[in-house]
Design a protein around this motif. Structure first.
Motif, PDB file in Angstrom:
ATOM      1  N   ALA A 347       0.825  -1.206   0.000  1.00 37.31           N
ATOM      2  CA  ALA A 347       0.000   0.000   0.000  1.00 37.31           C
ATOM      3  C   ALA A 347       0.858   1.254   0.000  1.00 37.31           C
ATOM      4  CB  ALA A 347      -0.924  -0.010   1.221  1.00 37.31           C
ATOM      5  N   GLY A 348       1.907   1.258   0.838  1.00 34.61           N
ATOM      6  CA  GLY A 348       2.780   2.417   0.897  1.00 34.61           C
ATOM      7  C   GLY A 348       3.534   2.641  -0.399  1.00 34.61           C
ATOM      8  N   ALA A 349       3.941   1.553  -1.053  1.00 37.18           N
ATOM      9  CA  ALA A 349       4.671   1.674  -2.307  1.00 37.18           C
ATOM     10  C   ALA A 349       3.803   2.253  -3.411  1.00 37.18           C
ATOM     11  CB  ALA A 349       5.215   0.314  -2.737  1.00 37.18           C
ATOM     12  N   ALA A 350       2.500   1.994  -3.345  1.00 34.60           N
ATOM     13  CA  ALA A 350       1.601   2.445  -4.412  1.00 34.60           C
ATOM     14  C   ALA A 350       0.969   3.792  -4.136  1.00 34.60           C
ATOM     15  CB  ALA A 350       0.498   1.407  -4.628  1.00 34.60           C
ATOM     16  N   ALA A 351       0.826   4.192  -2.865  1.00 30.43           N
ATOM     17  CA  ALA A 351       0.048   5.390  -2.533  1.00 30.43           C
ATOM     18  C   ALA A 351       0.616   6.651  -3.174  1.00 30.43           C
ATOM     19  CB  ALA A 351      -0.019   5.551  -1.008  1.00 30.43           C
ATOM     20  N   LEU A 352       1.903   6.913  -2.966  1.00 29.68           N
ATOM     21  CA  LEU A 352       2.499   8.140  -3.494  1.00 29.68           C
ATOM     22  C   LEU A 352       2.589   8.136  -5.018  1.00 29.68           C
ATOM     23  CD1 LEU A 352       3.553  10.826  -2.509  1.00 29.68           C
ATOM     24  CD2 LEU A 352       5.837   9.812  -2.296  1.00 29.68           C
ATOM     25  N   PRO A 353       3.078   7.035  -5.652  1.00 28.93           N
ATOM     26  CA  PRO A 353       3.087   7.025  -7.122  1.00 28.93           C
ATOM     27  C   PRO A 353       1.698   7.151  -7.741  1.00 28.93           C
ATOM     28  CG  PRO A 353       4.527   5.321  -6.269  1.00 28.93           C
ATOM     29  CD  PRO A 353       3.770   5.859  -5.100  1.00 28.93           C
ATOM     30  N   ALA A 354       0.704   6.514  -7.108  1.00 31.76           N
ATOM     31  CA  ALA A 354      -0.656   6.615  -7.649  1.00 31.76           C
ATOM     32  C   ALA A 354      -1.176   8.043  -7.554  1.00 31.76           C
ATOM     33  CB  ALA A 354      -1.585   5.664  -6.903  1.00 31.76           C
ATOM     34  N   ALA A 355      -0.900   8.717  -6.420  1.00 32.11           N
ATOM     35  CA  ALA A 355      -1.323  10.116  -6.277  1.00 32.11           C
ATOM     36  C   ALA A 355      -0.633  10.994  -7.319  1.00 32.11           C
ATOM     37  CB  ALA A 355      -1.003  10.606  -4.864  1.00 32.11           C
ATOM     38  N   TRP A 356       0.669  10.735  -7.533  1.00 28.00           N
ATOM     39  CA  TRP A 356       1.403  11.511  -8.540  1.00 28.00           C
ATOM     40  C   TRP A 356       0.868  11.240  -9.948  1.00 28.00           C
ATOM     41  CZ3 TRP A 356       4.481   9.667 -12.589  1.00 28.00           C
ATOM     42  CH2 TRP A 356       5.174  10.653 -13.290  1.00 28.00           C
ATOM     43  N   MET A 357       0.607   9.972 -10.250  1.00 27.60           N
ATOM     44  CA  MET A 357       0.075   9.644 -11.572  1.00 27.60           C
ATOM     45  C   MET A 357      -1.284  10.287 -11.802  1.00 27.60           C
ATOM     46  SD  MET A 357       1.028   5.737 -12.652  1.00 27.60           S
ATOM     47  CE  MET A 357       0.207   6.008 -14.222  1.00 27.60           C
ATOM     48  N   TYR A 358      -2.119  10.293 -10.765  1.00 28.39           N
ATOM     49  CA  TYR A 358      -3.437  10.906 -10.917  1.00 28.39           C
ATOM     50  C   TYR A 358      -3.301  12.400 -11.176  1.00 28.39           C
ATOM     51  CZ  TYR A 358      -8.148  12.522  -9.928  1.00 28.39           C
ATOM     52  OH  TYR A 358      -9.376  13.130 -10.027  1.00 28.39           O
ATOM     53  N   ASP A 359      -2.422  13.071 -10.408  1.00 25.98           N
ATOM     54  CA  ASP A 359      -2.194  14.500 -10.621  1.00 25.98           C
ATOM     55  C   ASP A 359      -1.643  14.785 -12.009  1.00 25.98           C
ATOM     56  OD1 ASP A 359      -3.113  15.378  -8.184  1.00 25.98           O
ATOM     57  OD2 ASP A 359      -1.137  15.538  -7.245  1.00 25.98           O
ATOM     58  N   SER A 360      -0.809  13.878 -12.520  1.00 19.94           N
ATOM     59  CA  SER A 360      -0.084  14.134 -13.769  1.00 19.94           C
ATOM     60  C   SER A 360      -0.810  13.638 -15.014  1.00 19.94           C
ATOM     61  CB  SER A 360       1.310  13.480 -13.701  1.00 19.94           C
ATOM     62  OG  SER A 360       2.049  13.955 -12.604  1.00 19.94           O
TER      63      SER A 360
END
Length: 400
Positions: A347-360
């Motif tokens: 979950a921790g590995a995916a949370a930040l990249p997923a948030a960044w991908m959504y923003d980008s």
């Protein structure tokens, strides 16, 4: 006569495991309630989507650390002390959130809450696993039901409290509720299973077991999806005009089927084998997750989440039994703690990249990439398990 004896044994286990279920539900409710207000926190304090992802990831990292380093203590008979300490720390974390302003304070309080959950969960899961090894899947399913019930009512209660008293109100209420449940933790029943008397300094030796490796790969892959959901879905719902109430309802609709099928899924895992049930459920979940990025609006996504919840109810419940049966009885908390660590690591590995991908890039690429990644890891874990034998449970010694 056999049916009557079985019914009596089931009633007795229901009664004996109830305190552990209550503790599991309260812990999950506090953590799940935070998810509901992430969109409002972003808007209220001016945090970015990446900042929200950092806050979410910090809780997962802290839970990872506590479960890797301390879960083995429950195998040594210290589950009651760990649960009491975890509940007290949870109350302190919630109280910090009542007064938090800066992102750094929110990250610190979410980390403390994650660490506390990592203290509580391994011992609670061990209690269910060792109570009746032949029915470990069913009893672990009861813990999943309790955890899911917390995740259902936590977001709903949080949404109502936000509506009635503002964004700070839920954290004040949850802090008080956690303190009320300290006596439950203090009075947990004694451990019924074989204890680990080896005085090992770490649980990491278990990682040499191929069957456990495969189970942890599956669980970690599945929880990459959970971390991405927590970081992205509340923000995406807010972007589409949905507030805390709608977000709470959405997460309730994915959790409700898990609560309804959890115990049944555990019994099915005991009967046909947990690996089969895990694979069937989580492959369905992976495929359905890819549709989140192309479904418009909010209501259609909520409908899809109901079907995801059914797959979760079978796949994730059975995964508990896969982990438990991969190790001997006296190492259950250590293995289940590693499972919890795999959960929060994924979950921790995916949370930040997923948030960044959504923003980008928006929701389409975010959920397509997420679903494919989870599917690949679930299949990789299954390939690692193939040909191995369970170390405990009724099918111990038989190759899978």
């Amino acid at each position: 006569m056999t049916d009557r004896a079985g019914a009596s044994r089931r009633r007795r286990s229901d009664r004996d495991l109830l305190p552990f279920q209550v503790l599991m539900g309260v812990t999950a409710g506090g953590i799940g309630g935070i998810v509901t207000v992430l969109g409002e926190l972003r808007d209220e304090f001016g945090f970015s989507g990446t900042g929200i992802g950092l806050m979410v990831a910090s809780g997962f990292v802290a839970a990872f650390v506590s479960q890797v380093t301390l879960a083995r203590m429950a195998d040594m008979g210290h589950a009651r002390l760990m649960a009491t300490t975890g509940i007290a720390l949870s109350a302190a974390a919630m109280l910090m959130m009542v007064f938090a302003e800066d992102l750094a304070v929110w990250v610190l309080s979410r980390s403390l809450l994650g660490f506390a959950g990592g203290l509580i969960l391994p011992g609670v899961r061990r209690a269910a696993s060792v109570y009746d090894p032949a029915r470990a899947g069913e009893n672990l399913g009861r813990m999943v039901v309790a955890e899911t019930t917390g995740f259902i009512f936590g977001p709903v209660l949080t949404a109502l409290l936000v509506w009635a008293g503002g964004i700070r109100a839920p954290f004040a209420v949850f802090a008080g509720a956690m303190l009320l449940f300290v006596p439950v933790a203090v009075r947990l029943p004694p451990d019924r299973g074989l204890l680990d008397v080896s005085r090992r300094a770490t649980s990491l030796d278990l990682l040499s077991m191929r069957r456990l490796q495969g189970a942890l790969i599956i669980v970690g892959g599945y929880f990459m999806m959970i971390g991405a959901w927590e970081a992205v879905l509340p923000v995406m719902f807010a972007d589409r005009g949905a507030g805390a109430v709608a977000t709470g309802i959405a997460f309730t609709m994915v959790a409700l089927p898990i609560m309804l099928v959890g115990a049944r899924a555990g019994r099915l895992a005991d009967r046909v084998g947990p690996v089969r049930v895990t694979m069937a459920g989580l492959v369905v979940v992976s495929l359905l997750t890819m549709t989140y990025g192309v479904i418009p609006g909010v209501v259609p996504i909520v409908i899809a989440m109901v079907f995801v919840g059914i797959g979760d109810g079978y796949g994730f419940t059975a995964a508990h039994a896969v982990v438990a049966r991969a190790v001997p009885e006296q190492r259950q908390a250590a293995a289940l703690g590693l499972m919890g660590a795999a959960e929060v690591a994924g979950a921790g590995a995916a949370a930040l990249p997923a948030a960044w991908m959504y923003d980008s890039f928006g929701p389409g690429p975010t959920f397509a990439g997420l679903g494919l990644t989870v599917l690949a890891l679930v299949v990789a874990g299954w390939l690692r398990i193939r040909g191995t034998v369970p170390a405990s449970g009724p099918d111990a010694g038989r190759a899978t």
